[in-house]
Enzyme design. Structure first.
Site, PDB file in Angstrom:
ATOM      1  CG  ASP A  76      -1.911   1.147   1.245  1.00  0.00           C
ATOM      2  OD1 ASP A  76      -1.591   2.207   0.675  1.00  0.00           O
ATOM      3  OD2 ASP A  76      -2.986   1.002   1.851  1.00  0.00           O
ATOM      4  CE  LYS A  88      -7.388   8.545   2.608  1.00  0.00           C
ATOM      5  NZ  LYS A  88      -6.873   7.276   3.095  1.00  0.00           N
TER       6      LYS A  88
HETATM    7  C1  LIG Z   1      -7.401   5.959   3.234  1.00  0.00           C
HETATM    8  C2  LIG Z   1      -6.559   4.756   3.130  1.00  0.00           C
HETATM    9  C3  LIG Z   1      -7.074   3.544   2.664  1.00  0.00           C
HETATM   10  C4  LIG Z   1      -8.520   3.383   2.282  1.00  0.00           C
HETATM   11  O1  LIG Z   1      -8.846   4.139   1.169  1.00  0.00           O
HETATM   12  P1  LIG Z   1     -10.318   4.693   0.857  1.00  0.00           P
HETATM   13  O2  LIG Z   1     -10.116   5.477  -0.387  1.00  0.00           O
HETATM   14  O3  LIG Z   1     -10.764   5.503   2.032  1.00  0.00           O
HETATM   15  O4  LIG Z   1     -11.190   3.498   0.660  1.00  0.00           O
HETATM   16  C5  LIG Z   1      -6.201   2.469   2.567  1.00  0.00           C
HETATM   17  N1  LIG Z   1      -4.905   2.572   2.914  1.00  0.00           N
HETATM   18  C6  LIG Z   1      -4.387   3.719   3.367  1.00  0.00           C
HETATM   19  C7  LIG Z   1      -2.939   3.767   3.739  1.00  0.00           C
HETATM   20  C8  LIG Z   1      -5.177   4.851   3.502  1.00  0.00           C
HETATM   21  O5  LIG Z   1      -4.650   6.002   3.968  1.00  0.00           O
END
Ligand SMILES: *Cc1c(COP(=O)(O)O)cnc(C)c1O
Length: 400
Positions: A188, A213
Site C-alpha cells: 500500500d 489521498k
Molecule cells: C485511506 C486509506 C485507505 C482506504 O482508502 P479509501 O479510499 O478511504 O477506501 C487504505 N490505505 C491507506 C494507507 C489509507 O490512507
C-alpha cells in the site's frame, strides 16, 4: 446522423445533438465521458469489440475512456505495466488481495500496523471466509522471514509508510523474502505516493493506493487503484466486470486532474511536514514526534536511502505530554487553520485523533500493541505557508 429535426419534439429532446461524428481534432485535456453504452457503425463492429479483436468500449462497468486515461497515467507514474481503478482505496485493496490468491485455506502475512480498515478487512472479512491471517512487525526482517517460512502464505502485505507511527517498509528485502517462499508482495503506497517511492521498481508485485489521498490530492474524490503487471491487471479487470466496483468517469476526471500537480504538492507537503516535525520536537507540551525525516526516527537512514532527497512524506504524528483523549480533543478544538478531518494527503493541513477514528475499530489491547495512545495526534501537512500552520499549532498547544 442528423435525422433528429424530422422527428417529433419528444424524440428530438432525447436524440438531438448526440453522437456527432468525431472530427480531425483531439481535445487537449481528457473529457469526462459519462456514457454507459457505445454505438458502432454496424453490429459486426460491435461484435469485434466484444470479442476483443477491435479496440473499443461496450459498457461502463467494463471500461471507460476517462477512467482508462487515469489508469494509464497512474501506471506510468508508478512504473508499472497496467493499472485498474476502483471506487475506493478499500475496494482496490480487496481486489488486489483476491487477485493475489486470498481464498479459503490460504494464508496472509501482513504488517501489524496496517491502515485501520485494512486491518479489519483482514481480521474480520477474510478471516471469517477461511483465510489465515498473521500480523507481524514488518520492520523486523528476521520475524518476517521466520513467519513466512512457518506459515507458507500466498501473500505478504505491507505499507511503504505506515499509519500513524510512520514506520518504513524495506520493500526490496521484503520482496526477496516473500518471493523466496513463493508469496506475492502487496504494498500500500498511499502515504509515499510514486513521487517518493515506486514499490514495483523494488520487487513488489502489486502497488495499491487510496487515490482519495495524495494522488487526487484535493479532498473531493473517493477512489482507489491497483498497479501491477499486464497479466495481473487482466485478472483484476475480468474480476471487476463481475464485482462492479468501478470508478465513475466524474471521479476519474477529478483524480486525473489532481495527479498533474502531485510533484508540486508533495514537494511542499514534505517541506512543511519536516519544518512542523522539527518545531514540535522543541515544544515543551510535546512528548514525542514520529516523522521519518527526523534523525532520531529509527528508520531515518532507510527512509533517506529509499526516498533520496525528495523528502520524507507529508504525514507526522506526535504525543501531547501526559494527555488523555479529552486533552487531545481540547487541542484539536483550539486549532483554527488546521482542520480536524478523517482523511489525509490533500492540500489542507488536517489533524486526526487515531485512537477514536482511524483505529477505533481495534480493541484497546490491539491499539496498545500497535503503539497508539490516547494522546497521539496525526497531522497531514497541507500546502499552506508553514508559518501560518506553526502559529496555529503554537496557539492551540498554549490553550490546553
Ligand atoms: C485511506 C486509506 C485507505 C482506504 O482508502 P479509501 O479510499 O478511504 O477506501 C487504505 N490505505 C491507506 C494507507 C489509507 O490512507
Amino acid at each position: 446522423m442528423d435525422k433528429a429535426p424530422k422527428k417529433t419534439f419528444e424524440t428530438r429532446a432525447v436524440h438531438a445533438g448526440e453522437r456527432m461524428p468525431a472530427g480531425e481534432y483531439f481535445p487537449v485535456s481528457t473529457p469526462i465521458w459519462p456514457t454507459v453504452g457505445y454505438s458502432y457503425e454496424s453490429m459486426a463492429e460491435m461484435d469485434a469489440v466484444f470479442a476483443g479483436e477491435r479496440r473499443g468500449y461496450v459498457y461502463l462497468r467494463y471500461a471507460n475512456p476517462t477512467v482508462n486515461a487515469f489508469e494509464q497515467a497512474v501506471a506510468s507514474l508508478e512504473g508499472g505495466e497496467a493499472a485498474q481503478a476502483y471506487a475506493s482505496g478499500m475496494a482496490a485493496i480487496h481486489a488486489a488481495l483476491l487477485a493475489a490468491g486470498a481464498q479459503v485455506g490460504a494464508t496472509i502475512v501482513a504488517a501489524l500496523d496496517l491502515y485501520g480498515a485494512t486491518y479489519s478487512l483482514l481480521r474480520q472479512l477474510f478471516q471469517h471466509l477461511g483465510v489465515q491471517v498473521h500480523m507481524v512487525d514488518a520492520t523486523n526482517l528476521q520475524i518476517v522471514a521466520a513467519t513466512l517460512q512457518e506459515t507458507h502464505p500466498t501473500l505478504l502485505f505491507v505499507e511503504t509508510i505506515s499509519n500513524p507511527l510512520l514506520k518504513i517498509a524495506e520493500t526490496s528485502a521484503l520482496a526477496d523474502l516473500a518471493h523466496g517462499c513463493g508469496a506475492a508482495l502487496l504494498v500500500d503506497n498511499t502515504f509515499a505516493s510514486p513521487y517518493l517511492f515506486r514499490p514495483l521498481e523494488h520487487g513488489a508485485d502489486y502497488a495499491v493506493h487510496s487515490v482519495t489521498k495524495y494522488l487526487s490530492g484535493h479532498g473531493d474524490v473517493l477512489a482507489g487503484v491497483v498497479v501491477t503487471s499486464a497479466a495481473n491487471q487482466q485478472i483484476l479487470f475480468e474480476m471487476n466486470k463481475l464485482v462492479g466496483s468501478v470508478l465513475g468517469p466524474f471521479e476519474a476526471w477529478l483524480a486525473l486532474r489532481g495527479l498533474k500537480t502531485l510533484p508540486l504538492r508533495m514537494r511542499q507537503q514534505c517541506q512543511n511536514a519536516q519544518r512542523i516535525a522539527e518545531w514540535l520536537c522543541g515544544h515543551p507540551r510535546v512528548a514525542r514526534v514520529n516523522y521519518p525525516g527526523l534523525p532520531e526516527h529509527p528508520q531515518h537512514e532507510l527512509a533517506r536511502r529509499l526516498f533520496g532527497d525528495r523528502g520524507f512524506g507529508g504525514v507526522l504524528s506526535f504525543e501531547i505530554a501526559g494527555a488523555d483523549k479529552n486533552t487531545a480533543y481540547r487541542f484539536m478544538d483550539a486549532l483554527e487553520l488546521c482542520l480536524p478531518a478523517t482523511t489525509l494527503g490533500d492540500i489542507y493541513t488536517l489533524v486526526l485523533h487515531p485512537s477514536t477514528s482511524s483505529h477505533r475499530s481495534l480493541t484497546p489491547e490491539e491499539r496498545s500493541r500497535v503503539g497508539i495512545t490516547d494522546g497521539l495526534v496525526r497531522l497531514s501537512a497541507g500546502i499552506e505557508a508553514v508559518e501560518d500552520i506553526l502559529a496555529d499549532l503554537e496557539k492551540a498547544l498554549g490553550q490546553i
